[in-house]
Design a protein around this motif. Structure first.
Motif, PDB file in Angstrom:
ATOM      1  N   THR A 109       0.779  -1.270  -0.002  1.00  0.00           N
ATOM      2  CA  THR A 109       0.101  -0.154  -0.032  1.00  0.00           C
ATOM      3  C   THR A 109       0.771   1.360  -0.093  1.00  0.00           C
ATOM      4  O   THR A 109       1.944   1.253   0.091  1.00  0.00           O
ATOM      5  CB  THR A 109      -0.832  -0.071   1.363  1.00  0.00           C
ATOM      6  OG1 THR A 109      -0.064   0.456   2.421  1.00  0.00           O
ATOM      7  CG2 THR A 109      -1.586  -1.379   1.223  1.00  0.00           C
ATOM      8  N   VAL A 153      -3.895   0.781  -2.219  1.00  0.00           N
ATOM      9  CA  VAL A 153      -2.735   0.285  -3.044  1.00  0.00           C
ATOM     10  C   VAL A 153      -2.701   1.384  -4.249  1.00  0.00           C
ATOM     11  O   VAL A 153      -3.646   2.054  -4.786  1.00  0.00           O
ATOM     12  CB  VAL A 153      -3.626  -1.083  -3.619  1.00  0.00           C
ATOM     13  CG1 VAL A 153      -2.273  -1.482  -4.783  1.00  0.00           C
ATOM     14  CG2 VAL A 153      -3.654  -2.004  -2.499  1.00  0.00           C
ATOM     15  N   ARG A 203      -9.178  -1.876   6.051  1.00  0.00           N
ATOM     16  CA  ARG A 203      -7.641  -1.950   6.271  1.00  0.00           C
ATOM     17  C   ARG A 203      -7.186  -2.699   7.397  1.00  0.00           C
ATOM     18  O   ARG A 203      -6.075  -3.355   7.322  1.00  0.00           O
ATOM     19  CB  ARG A 203      -7.036  -0.334   6.190  1.00  0.00           C
ATOM     20  CG  ARG A 203      -7.431   0.036   5.029  1.00  0.00           C
ATOM     21  CD  ARG A 203      -6.928   1.690   4.846  1.00  0.00           C
ATOM     22  NE  ARG A 203      -7.379   2.249   3.792  1.00  0.00           N
ATOM     23  CZ  ARG A 203      -7.017   3.740   3.427  1.00  0.00           C
ATOM     24  NH1 ARG A 203      -6.498   4.434   4.243  1.00  0.00           N
ATOM     25  NH2 ARG A 203      -7.385   4.111   2.123  1.00  0.00           N
TER      26      ARG A 203
END
Length: 262
Positions: free
Chosen positions: A22, A173, A257
């Motif tokens: 990420t 990402v 997340r």
């Protein structure tokens, strides 16, 4: 190094999303998110592979007709969830070869134009938006680290491709990596597409039909560009689309997340 393409015998475009980095230095957990094509033809060995991932939910993004024509072979540990992105298939998965031949034999750009239309609808159709929100609601419920979520359509490339696009954006990402994952369909489906092209050539199909069929079976940057342009024109940015169209709150994003990133 994560092996992205799963060694499935009776299927194509089965892929692991784990391992992507990420923007803030985190990593997608492995064996948590699988994007695939349909599960109708899986061998016992294929099902055993998916069972080794401990798939807890199978999210089927196909329309009713597609599900009836080719029912999923659901991994033993998985709950089946139908989340039809289109009420009726628009990706030509349910049309016959004769119907497609009539439509595209003298129209080599027809397949590409159809797919770009599909990507506009994937982004802005009210039903599609509602279903992608439902897709995220299921993802938000999968908190156990030892379980995988599998999501798929027929080819694992358009409805599934946009699901992955939204999800990877929510997980922070980088855009080039997301695009790379999107285009990986062409590698993961290469043999499947080549076999279809060979069969059409053996039947002496017109060049227009072959070109349009290839466009329907593969992905192109232009398809994703159509989606992202539609998003930017109507919502300003993908992050704003996630928040306003798909109704993902900051709490939802943080939960995604926390669940799927290391």
């Amino acid at each position: 190094m994560v092996s992205r393409i799963l060694p499935i015998e009776n299927g194509h475009n089965f892929r692991e999303l784990g391992g992507y980095q990420t923007l803030d230095g985190k990593t997608l957990k492995t064996k948590r998110l699988l994007r695939t094509a349909n599960l109708a033809d899986l061998s016992p060995k294929d099902l055993a592979l998916l069972n080794s991932y401990n798939v807890s939910v199978d999210i089927d993004l196909r329309s009713k007709d597609e599900r009836q024509q080719a029912p999923d072979k659901v991994p033993v540990s998985a709950k089946y969830k139908s989340v039809p992105i289109f009420k009726e298939d628009q990706t030509e998965s349910t049309t016959t070869e004769a119907e497609r031949y009539q439509r595209y034999t003298n129209n080599p750009l027809g397949g590409q134009m159809q797919m770009q239309k599909v990507y506009q609808e994937l982004v802005q159709d009210e039903h599609s938006i509602k279903m992608y929100r439902q897709f995220f609601e299921i993802l938000l419920q999968q908190s156990a680290d030892n379980q995988a979520t599998l999501f798929h359509c027929t080819g694992g490339k358009d409805r599934t491709g946009m699901a992955a696009y939204y999800l990877l954006n929510a997980l922070n990402v980088p855009e080039p990596v997301i695009r790379q994952d999107y285009l990986l369909t062409n590698t993961a489906s290469q043999q499947h597409i080549a076999q279809r092209m060979s069969r059409l050539a053996a039947k002496h199909a017109s060049s227009g039909f072959i070109k349009s069929t290839h466009a329907l079976m593969s992905v192109q940057s232009a398809y994703l560009d159509t989606a992202t342009t539609t998003i930017k024109q109507n919502w300003g940015s993908t992050q704003n689309y996630l928040q306003t169209a798909l109704k993902l709150s900051k709490s939802d994003i943080n939960q995604l997340r926390a669940t799927y990133l290391n």
